[in-house]
Design a protein around this motif. Structure first.
Motif, mmCIF file in Angstrom:
data_model
loop_
_atom_site.group_PDB
_atom_site.id
_atom_site.type_symbol
_atom_site.label_atom_id
_atom_site.label_comp_id
_atom_site.label_asym_id
_atom_site.label_seq_id
_atom_site.Cartn_x
_atom_site.Cartn_y
_atom_site.Cartn_z
ATOM 1 N N TYR A 1 0.869 -1.183 0.000
ATOM 2 C CA TYR A 1 0.000 0.000 0.000
ATOM 3 C C TYR A 1 0.898 1.223 0.000
ATOM 4 O O TYR A 1 1.740 1.383 0.889
ATOM 5 C CB TYR A 1 -0.896 0.014 1.245
ATOM 6 C CG TYR A 1 -1.980 -1.042 1.235
ATOM 7 C CD1 TYR A 1 -3.057 -0.948 0.358
ATOM 8 C CD2 TYR A 1 -1.930 -2.121 2.106
ATOM 9 C CE1 TYR A 1 -4.055 -1.909 0.343
ATOM 10 C CE2 TYR A 1 -2.929 -3.089 2.107
ATOM 11 C CZ TYR A 1 -3.983 -2.976 1.220
ATOM 12 O OH TYR A 1 -4.980 -3.923 1.214
ATOM 13 N N HIS B 1 3.305 0.434 3.056
ATOM 14 C CA HIS B 1 3.160 -0.735 3.916
ATOM 15 C C HIS B 1 3.071 -1.989 3.068
ATOM 16 O O HIS B 1 2.238 -2.086 2.162
ATOM 17 C CB HIS B 1 1.900 -0.587 4.781
ATOM 18 C CG HIS B 1 1.733 -1.730 5.728
ATOM 19 N ND1 HIS B 1 2.403 -1.792 6.926
ATOM 20 C CD2 HIS B 1 1.026 -2.877 5.627
ATOM 21 C CE1 HIS B 1 2.093 -2.928 7.533
ATOM 22 N NE2 HIS B 1 1.259 -3.592 6.757
ATOM 23 N N ALA C 1 1.751 -5.256 2.837
ATOM 24 C CA ALA C 1 0.725 -6.057 3.528
ATOM 25 C C ALA C 1 0.873 -7.540 3.219
ATOM 26 O O ALA C 1 0.562 -8.391 4.053
ATOM 27 C CB ALA C 1 -0.660 -5.569 3.133
ATOM 28 N N PRO D 1 -2.850 -13.161 12.851
ATOM 29 C CA PRO D 1 -3.151 -12.045 13.745
ATOM 30 C C PRO D 1 -3.751 -10.862 12.996
ATOM 31 O O PRO D 1 -3.641 -10.779 11.766
ATOM 32 C CB PRO D 1 -1.773 -11.662 14.313
ATOM 33 C CG PRO D 1 -0.880 -12.805 14.027
ATOM 34 C CD PRO D 1 -1.427 -13.492 12.811
ATOM 35 N N SER D 2 -4.353 -9.966 13.747
ATOM 36 C CA SER D 2 -4.905 -8.753 13.153
ATOM 37 C C SER D 2 -3.799 -8.011 12.399
ATOM 38 O O SER D 2 -2.691 -7.863 12.914
ATOM 39 C CB SER D 2 -5.467 -7.886 14.287
ATOM 40 O OG SER D 2 -6.061 -6.767 13.742
ATOM 41 N N GLY D 3 -4.106 -7.605 11.164
ATOM 42 C CA GLY D 3 -3.118 -6.864 10.376
ATOM 43 C C GLY D 3 -2.158 -7.753 9.604
ATOM 44 O O GLY D 3 -1.234 -7.268 8.946
ATOM 45 N N SER D 4 -2.393 -9.092 9.628
ATOM 46 C CA SER D 4 -1.434 -9.990 8.957
ATOM 47 C C SER D 4 -1.652 -10.053 7.442
ATOM 48 O O SER D 4 -0.832 -10.628 6.729
ATOM 49 C CB SER D 4 -1.511 -11.394 9.565
ATOM 50 O OG SER D 4 -2.835 -11.881 9.483
ATOM 51 N N GLY D 5 -2.780 -9.507 6.954
ATOM 52 C CA GLY D 5 -2.983 -9.450 5.508
ATOM 53 C C GLY D 5 -4.122 -10.314 4.989
ATOM 54 O O GLY D 5 -4.274 -10.490 3.774
ATOM 55 N N LYS D 6 -4.973 -10.817 5.879
ATOM 56 C CA LYS D 6 -6.036 -11.742 5.445
ATOM 57 C C LYS D 6 -7.053 -11.057 4.531
ATOM 58 O O LYS D 6 -7.400 -11.583 3.474
ATOM 59 C CB LYS D 6 -6.768 -12.319 6.681
ATOM 60 C CG LYS D 6 -5.832 -13.015 7.658
ATOM 61 C CD LYS D 6 -6.570 -13.553 8.861
ATOM 62 C CE LYS D 6 -7.202 -12.489 9.737
ATOM 63 N NZ LYS D 6 -6.245 -11.590 10.408
ATOM 64 N N THR D 7 -7.526 -9.877 4.952
ATOM 65 C CA THR D 7 -8.518 -9.170 4.122
ATOM 66 C C THR D 7 -7.876 -8.718 2.819
ATOM 67 O O THR D 7 -8.507 -8.785 1.747
ATOM 68 C CB THR D 7 -9.098 -7.962 4.891
ATOM 69 O OG1 THR D 7 -9.649 -8.466 6.104
ATOM 70 C CG2 THR D 7 -10.165 -7.246 4.104
ATOM 71 N N THR D 8 -6.619 -8.283 2.908
ATOM 72 C CA THR D 8 -5.899 -7.894 1.686
ATOM 73 C C THR D 8 -5.890 -9.072 0.712
ATOM 74 O O THR D 8 -6.171 -8.900 -0.487
ATOM 75 C CB THR D 8 -4.455 -7.480 2.044
ATOM 76 O OG1 THR D 8 -4.515 -6.391 2.963
ATOM 77 C CG2 THR D 8 -3.666 -7.088 0.811
ATOM 78 N N HIS E 1 -11.173 -15.565 12.475
ATOM 79 C CA HIS E 1 -10.375 -15.479 13.701
ATOM 80 C C HIS E 1 -10.726 -16.624 14.636
ATOM 81 O O HIS E 1 -10.105 -16.787 15.669
ATOM 82 C CB HIS E 1 -10.706 -14.182 14.461
ATOM 83 C CG HIS E 1 -10.081 -12.976 13.877
ATOM 84 N ND1 HIS E 1 -10.791 -12.019 13.208
ATOM 85 C CD2 HIS E 1 -8.796 -12.564 13.862
ATOM 86 C CE1 HIS E 1 -9.970 -11.070 12.804
ATOM 87 N NE2 HIS E 1 -8.753 -11.383 13.189
HETATM 88 N N1 LIG Z 1 -5.898 0.728 2.041
HETATM 89 C C1 LIG Z 1 -4.857 0.563 2.862
HETATM 90 N N2 LIG Z 1 -3.857 1.481 2.892
HETATM 91 C C2 LIG Z 1 -2.787 1.317 3.681
HETATM 92 N N3 LIG Z 1 -2.593 0.253 4.499
HETATM 93 C C3 LIG Z 1 -3.544 -0.683 4.513
HETATM 94 C C4 LIG Z 1 -4.725 -0.580 3.707
HETATM 95 N N4 LIG Z 1 -5.497 -1.676 3.941
HETATM 96 C C5 LIG Z 1 -4.833 -2.417 4.862
HETATM 97 N N5 LIG Z 1 -3.666 -1.838 5.192
HETATM 98 C C6 LIG Z 1 -2.654 -2.352 6.138
HETATM 99 O O1 LIG Z 1 -2.218 -3.630 5.656
HETATM 100 C C7 LIG Z 1 -2.070 -4.544 6.732
HETATM 101 C C8 LIG Z 1 -2.926 -5.770 6.473
HETATM 102 O O2 LIG Z 1 -4.293 -5.400 6.589
HETATM 103 P P1 LIG Z 1 -5.478 -6.463 6.460
HETATM 104 O O3 LIG Z 1 -6.759 -5.700 6.587
HETATM 105 O O4 LIG Z 1 -5.282 -7.271 5.236
HETATM 106 O O5 LIG Z 1 -5.223 -7.366 7.762
HETATM 107 P P2 LIG Z 1 -6.150 -8.505 8.391
HETATM 108 O O6 LIG Z 1 -5.260 -9.671 8.609
HETATM 109 O O7 LIG Z 1 -7.363 -8.717 7.560
HETATM 110 O O8 LIG Z 1 -6.538 -7.838 9.774
HETATM 111 P P3 LIG Z 1 -7.869 -8.024 10.671
HETATM 112 O O9 LIG Z 1 -7.810 -9.421 11.197
HETATM 113 O O10 LIG Z 1 -7.674 -7.018 11.758
HETATM 114 O O11 LIG Z 1 -9.057 -7.752 9.809
HETATM 115 C C9 LIG Z 1 -2.452 -3.794 8.002
HETATM 116 O O12 LIG Z 1 -1.259 -3.353 8.628
HETATM 117 C C10 LIG Z 1 -3.260 -2.622 7.509
HETATM 118 O O13 LIG Z 1 -3.110 -1.495 8.352
#
Ligand SMILES: Nc1ncnc2c1ncn2[C@@H]1O[C@H](COP(=O)(O)OP(=O)(O)OP(=O)(O)O)[C@@H](O)[C@H]1O
Length: 257
Positions: A13, A19, A21, A40-47, A201
């Protein structure tokens, strides 16, 4: 047969602070496999889900779904690809409130101009399969969370997609409704060879899957396969989660199985 191939996928990103991701993540998903993705939260799953569903673009790497790289399609073909090949199930159900259960179920077929008689028979089959027959004429505000999620699953399945993407599908359900939804997803993957990638989760939800893939800081961390009782698989998932670390709140959804 491999249905999904994630090949060295990186997502950076760009912003005031760049960042990374996802970093060179690779894995494959077999046709008919029910895969959980945890981390964990922020590990990139939603990405990862956003890249597979083409909501977001890749920085580098390749994604192949049923032999097609959707990121290389032009906008028209991509719209068709997403409508025909993918089904989505979300935590908050995403049903259209002004439509009945039946109209929500039929929506993907309407968009695809499927003949009316075929729509009617597919809706009846799906309603029977998901135990929704008696509530077909109700609206989302008149049904339970479990019924709403079963409707959303029916809507995701009705056009027989190659791949179902589920983002915390049991996040808003009580334990009984969660169990029904997970048993349903598991049965669909076995009986209809549907391929499912589910981000969760919840280690109980993950224990219904064939495999759990763990990611940490955007990279592959571990994977475990279910080869015995669900209870044993659940314990193994907890063991990997304890190695993974992360925030204790990440396990806030944990209930006894
Ligand atoms: N549009 C964006 N711009 C910048 N950074 C982003 C963006 N979307 C996500 N991130 C960052 O990328 C990393 C991965 O985010 P992601 O949402 O994929 O995590 P996650 O594993 O799904 O977390 P959660 O379990 O909390 O939903 C995080 O550090 C987040 O802050």
């Amino acid at each position: 047969m491999t249905l999904v191939k994630i090949d060295e996928v990186t997502k950076v990103y760009e912003g005031k602070v760049t960042h990374r991701a996802l970093n060179q993540l690779s894995f494959e998903v077999e046709k008919g496999e029910f895969l959980a993705v945890m981390g964990p939260s922020g590990s990139g799953k939603t990405t990862l889900l956003n890249l597979i569903s083409t909501i977001d673009s890749l920085t580098s790497g390749d994604i192949l779904i049923d032999g097609t790289n959707p990121h290389l399609l032009d906008p028209n073909d991509l719209a068709l690809f997403r409508r025909r090949k993918l089904g989505f199930v979300f935590q908050d159900f995403n049903l259209l409130q002004m439509l009945t259960v039946e109209e929500n179920l039929v929506l993907p077929l309407t968009l695809d101009y499927v003949p009316t008689h075929e729509m009617a028979s597919r809706v009846l089959d799906m309603a029977k399969r998901l135990n929704l027959t008696s509530i077909l004429h109700k609206r989302p505000n008149e049904i339970s969370g479990g019924e709403a999620q079963r409707t959303a699953i029916g809507r995701a399945l009705i056009h027989k997609p190659a791949l179902i993407l589920a983002d915390e599908p049991t996040g808003n359900l009580d334990s009984k409704a969660s169990r029904d939804v997970l048993e349903l997803l598991s049965a669909i993957s076995v009986e209809e060879k549907a391929t499912i990638i589910m981000v969760t989760h919840d280690p109980i939800a993950a224990s219904y899957c064939d495999r759990v893939l763990f990611i940490k800081d955007g990279e592959f961390f571990n994977e475990i396969y279910r080869d015995d009782r669900r209870q044993t698989f659940y314990q193994k998932i907890l063991n990997v989660l304890s190695l993974l670390g992360g925030n204790v709140n990440d396990l806030s959804a944990t209930r006894l199985p």
